[in-house]
Write a protein that holds these residues in place. Structure first.
Motif, PDB file in Angstrom:
ATOM      1  N   LYS A   1       0.832  -1.211   0.000  1.00 53.28           N
ATOM      2  CA  LYS A   1       0.000   0.000   0.000  1.00 53.28           C
ATOM      3  C   LYS A   1       0.866   1.260   0.000  1.00 53.28           C
ATOM      4  O   LYS A   1       1.826   1.377   0.761  1.00 53.28           O
ATOM      5  CB  LYS A   1      -0.929   0.025   1.212  1.00 53.28           C
ATOM      6  N   TYR A   2       0.459   2.204  -0.852  1.00 50.41           N
ATOM      7  CA  TYR A   2       1.130   3.496  -0.968  1.00 50.41           C
ATOM      8  C   TYR A   2       0.504   4.479   0.007  1.00 50.41           C
ATOM      9  O   TYR A   2      -0.706   4.460   0.246  1.00 50.41           O
ATOM     10  CB  TYR A   2       0.971   4.017  -2.401  1.00 50.41           C
ATOM     11  N   MET A   3       1.326   5.343   0.578  1.00 48.00           N
ATOM     12  CA  MET A   3       0.801   6.407   1.434  1.00 48.00           C
ATOM     13  C   MET A   3       1.352   7.745   0.979  1.00 48.00           C
ATOM     14  O   MET A   3       2.463   7.838   0.454  1.00 48.00           O
ATOM     15  CB  MET A   3       1.125   6.122   2.897  1.00 48.00           C
ATOM     16  N   ASP A   4       0.546   8.762   1.182  1.00 45.62           N
ATOM     17  CA  ASP A   4       0.931  10.154   0.938  1.00 45.62           C
ATOM     18  C   ASP A   4       0.260  10.944   2.052  1.00 45.62           C
ATOM     19  O   ASP A   4      -0.947  11.172   2.015  1.00 45.62           O
ATOM     20  CB  ASP A   4       0.445  10.599  -0.439  1.00 45.62           C
ATOM     21  N   VAL A   5       1.035  11.307   3.089  1.00 47.57           N
ATOM     22  CA  VAL A   5       0.484  11.842   4.327  1.00 47.57           C
ATOM     23  C   VAL A   5       1.224  13.116   4.716  1.00 47.57           C
ATOM     24  O   VAL A   5       2.460  13.168   4.672  1.00 47.57           O
ATOM     25  CB  VAL A   5       0.618  10.797   5.470  1.00 47.57           C
ATOM     26  N   ARG A   6       0.488  14.145   5.104  1.00 48.74           N
ATOM     27  CA  ARG A   6       1.089  15.411   5.542  1.00 48.74           C
ATOM     28  C   ARG A   6       1.862  15.223   6.842  1.00 48.74           C
ATOM     29  O   ARG A   6       1.490  14.415   7.687  1.00 48.74           O
ATOM     30  CB  ARG A   6       0.009  16.468   5.794  1.00 48.74           C
ATOM     31  N   PHE A   7       2.940  16.009   6.981  1.00 44.80           N
ATOM     32  CA  PHE A   7       3.672  16.045   8.241  1.00 44.80           C
ATOM     33  C   PHE A   7       4.039  17.480   8.577  1.00 44.80           C
ATOM     34  O   PHE A   7       4.102  18.350   7.703  1.00 44.80           O
ATOM     35  CB  PHE A   7       4.937  15.177   8.207  1.00 44.80           C
ATOM     36  N   THR A   8       4.294  17.684   9.846  1.00 40.13           N
ATOM     37  CA  THR A   8       4.946  18.889  10.340  1.00 40.13           C
ATOM     38  C   THR A   8       6.080  18.417  11.230  1.00 40.13           C
ATOM     39  O   THR A   8       5.879  17.559  12.098  1.00 40.13           O
ATOM     40  CB  THR A   8       3.982  19.780  11.143  1.00 40.13           C
ATOM     41  N   HIS A   9       7.258  18.925  10.986  1.00 41.18           N
ATOM     42  CA  HIS A   9       8.434  18.631  11.802  1.00 41.18           C
ATOM     43  C   HIS A   9       8.857  19.910  12.502  1.00 41.18           C
ATOM     44  O   HIS A   9       8.939  20.963  11.864  1.00 41.18           O
ATOM     45  CB  HIS A   9       9.597  18.131  10.951  1.00 41.18           C
ATOM     46  N   VAL A  10       9.133  19.806  13.779  1.00 40.59           N
ATOM     47  CA  VAL A  10       9.624  20.948  14.557  1.00 40.59           C
ATOM     48  C   VAL A  10      11.036  20.614  15.015  1.00 40.59           C
ATOM     49  O   VAL A  10      11.264  19.624  15.720  1.00 40.59           O
ATOM     50  CB  VAL A  10       8.711  21.250  15.757  1.00 40.59           C
ATOM     51  N   TRP A  11      11.967  21.429  14.560  1.00 40.56           N
ATOM     52  CA  TRP A  11      13.384  21.269  14.881  1.00 40.56           C
ATOM     53  C   TRP A  11      13.822  22.370  15.843  1.00 40.56           C
ATOM     54  O   TRP A  11      13.497  23.537  15.631  1.00 40.56           O
ATOM     55  CB  TRP A  11      14.233  21.411  13.627  1.00 40.56           C
ATOM     56  N   HIS A  12      14.589  21.999  16.853  1.00 38.80           N
ATOM     57  CA  HIS A  12      15.255  22.970  17.723  1.00 38.80           C
ATOM     58  C   HIS A  12      16.738  22.869  17.391  1.00 38.80           C
ATOM     59  O   HIS A  12      17.339  21.795  17.531  1.00 38.80           O
ATOM     60  CB  HIS A  12      14.971  22.669  19.197  1.00 38.80           C
ATOM     61  N   VAL A  13      17.292  23.978  16.920  1.00 42.08           N
ATOM     62  CA  VAL A  13      18.647  23.970  16.367  1.00 42.08           C
ATOM     63  C   VAL A  13      19.433  25.135  16.958  1.00 42.08           C
ATOM     64  O   VAL A  13      18.933  26.254  17.043  1.00 42.08           O
ATOM     65  CB  VAL A  13      18.600  24.102  14.819  1.00 42.08           C
ATOM     66  N   LYS A  14      20.661  24.845  17.360  1.00 41.92           N
ATOM     67  CA  LYS A  14      21.538  25.895  17.887  1.00 41.92           C
ATOM     68  C   LYS A  14      22.844  25.841  17.112  1.00 41.92           C
ATOM     69  O   LYS A  14      23.511  24.797  17.083  1.00 41.92           O
ATOM     70  CB  LYS A  14      21.779  25.686  19.378  1.00 41.92           C
ATOM     71  N   ASP A  15      23.186  26.938  16.486  1.00 42.58           N
ATOM     72  CA  ASP A  15      24.436  27.042  15.711  1.00 42.58           C
ATOM     73  C   ASP A  15      24.566  25.914  14.684  1.00 42.58           C
ATOM     74  O   ASP A  15      25.639  25.339  14.502  1.00 42.58           O
ATOM     75  CB  ASP A  15      25.657  27.060  16.640  1.00 42.58           C
ATOM     76  N   GLY A  16      23.456  25.576  14.020  1.00 38.14           N
ATOM     77  CA  GLY A  16      23.470  24.582  12.958  1.00 38.14           C
ATOM     78  C   GLY A  16      23.449  23.131  13.412  1.00 38.14           C
ATOM     79  O   GLY A  16      23.601  22.224  12.608  1.00 38.14           O
ATOM     80  N   VAL A  17      23.244  22.904  14.721  1.00 35.73           N
ATOM     81  CA  VAL A  17      23.202  21.538  15.268  1.00 35.73           C
ATOM     82  C   VAL A  17      21.854  21.338  15.965  1.00 35.73           C
ATOM     83  O   VAL A  17      21.470  22.118  16.836  1.00 35.73           O
ATOM     84  CB  VAL A  17      24.357  21.309  16.277  1.00 35.73           C
ATOM     85  N   ALA A  18      21.152  20.269  15.587  1.00 31.66           N
ATOM     86  CA  ALA A  18      19.830  20.000  16.163  1.00 31.66           C
ATOM     87  C   ALA A  18      19.961  19.402  17.561  1.00 31.66           C
ATOM     88  O   ALA A  18      20.746  18.485  17.791  1.00 31.66           O
ATOM     89  CB  ALA A  18      19.040  19.061  15.266  1.00 31.66           C
ATOM     90  N   THR A  19      19.158  19.944  18.473  1.00 30.37           N
ATOM     91  CA  THR A  19      19.104  19.406  19.832  1.00 30.37           C
ATOM     92  C   THR A  19      17.807  18.631  20.066  1.00 30.37           C
ATOM     93  O   THR A  19      17.727  17.816  20.980  1.00 30.37           O
ATOM     94  CB  THR A  19      19.187  20.544  20.870  1.00 30.37           C
ATOM     95  N   LYS A  20      16.802  18.892  19.217  1.00 29.71           N
ATOM     96  CA  LYS A  20      15.510  18.244  19.391  1.00 29.71           C
ATOM     97  C   LYS A  20      14.753  18.245  18.067  1.00 29.71           C
ATOM     98  O   LYS A  20      14.817  19.212  17.307  1.00 29.71           O
ATOM     99  CB  LYS A  20      14.700  18.995  20.457  1.00 29.71           C
ATOM    100  N   PHE A  21      14.035  17.138  17.813  1.00 28.68           N
ATOM    101  CA  PHE A  21      13.177  16.989  16.638  1.00 28.68           C
ATOM    102  C   PHE A  21      11.868  16.383  17.126  1.00 28.68           C
ATOM    103  O   PHE A  21      11.867  15.455  17.935  1.00 28.68           O
ATOM    104  CB  PHE A  21      13.830  16.049  15.621  1.00 28.68           C
TER     105      PHE A  21
END
Length: 130
Positions: free
Chosen positions: A95-115
């Motif tokens: 089965k194929y899926m096509d589903v919306r997402f929202t991603h929230v990234w917390h980034v400091k000086d180009g490095v992610a601390t949380k996703f």
């Protein structure tokens, strides 16, 4: 554009190229990666190795042509929001899926601390059911 937005955008470009190390390169050593409850890989994983093993290894083995396709980036400085679609075919069901997402990234000086991921898990689960 900001350094943080550039780093997040580069991660999605690496994803589109199938470069898992490029995706994980954005994550700091103690970054918390949260897949939403109801998603097949639900949970919070700490650091690039755990994210690789518990999320990306499974995506690569269980889906055909799985993609996270960004459509919009919202630059909030240390918080970057990405809106787009997950696409792919679940191998076990075909089965194929096509589903919306929202991603929230917390980034400091180009490095992610949380996703954190937000998506319609009911539509994802539909692809998993025979």
């Amino acid at each position: 554009m900001s350094k943080n937005l550039d780093a997040v955008r580069a991660s999605y470009e690496a994803s589109a190229a199938g470069d898992v190390n490029g995706i994980l390169g954005l994550l700091g050593p103690d970054a918390a990666w949260t897949e939403m409850a109801g998603f097949p890989y639900a949970g919070t994983y700490i650091g690039p190795d755990e994210v690789r093993d518990k999320v990306f290894a499974r995506l690569g083995g269980e889906w055909d042509n799985y993609q996270a396709v960004p459509e919009e980036y919202v630059d909030g400085g240390d918080t970057i929001v990405v809106i787009g679609n997950y696409r792919g075919t679940y191998l076990a069901t075909g089965k194929y899926m096509d589903v919306r997402f929202t991603h929230v990234w917390h980034v400091k000086d180009g490095v992610a601390t949380k996703f954190e991921q937000f998506t319609d898990t009911a539509l994802v689960q539909e692809a998993l059911r025979p």
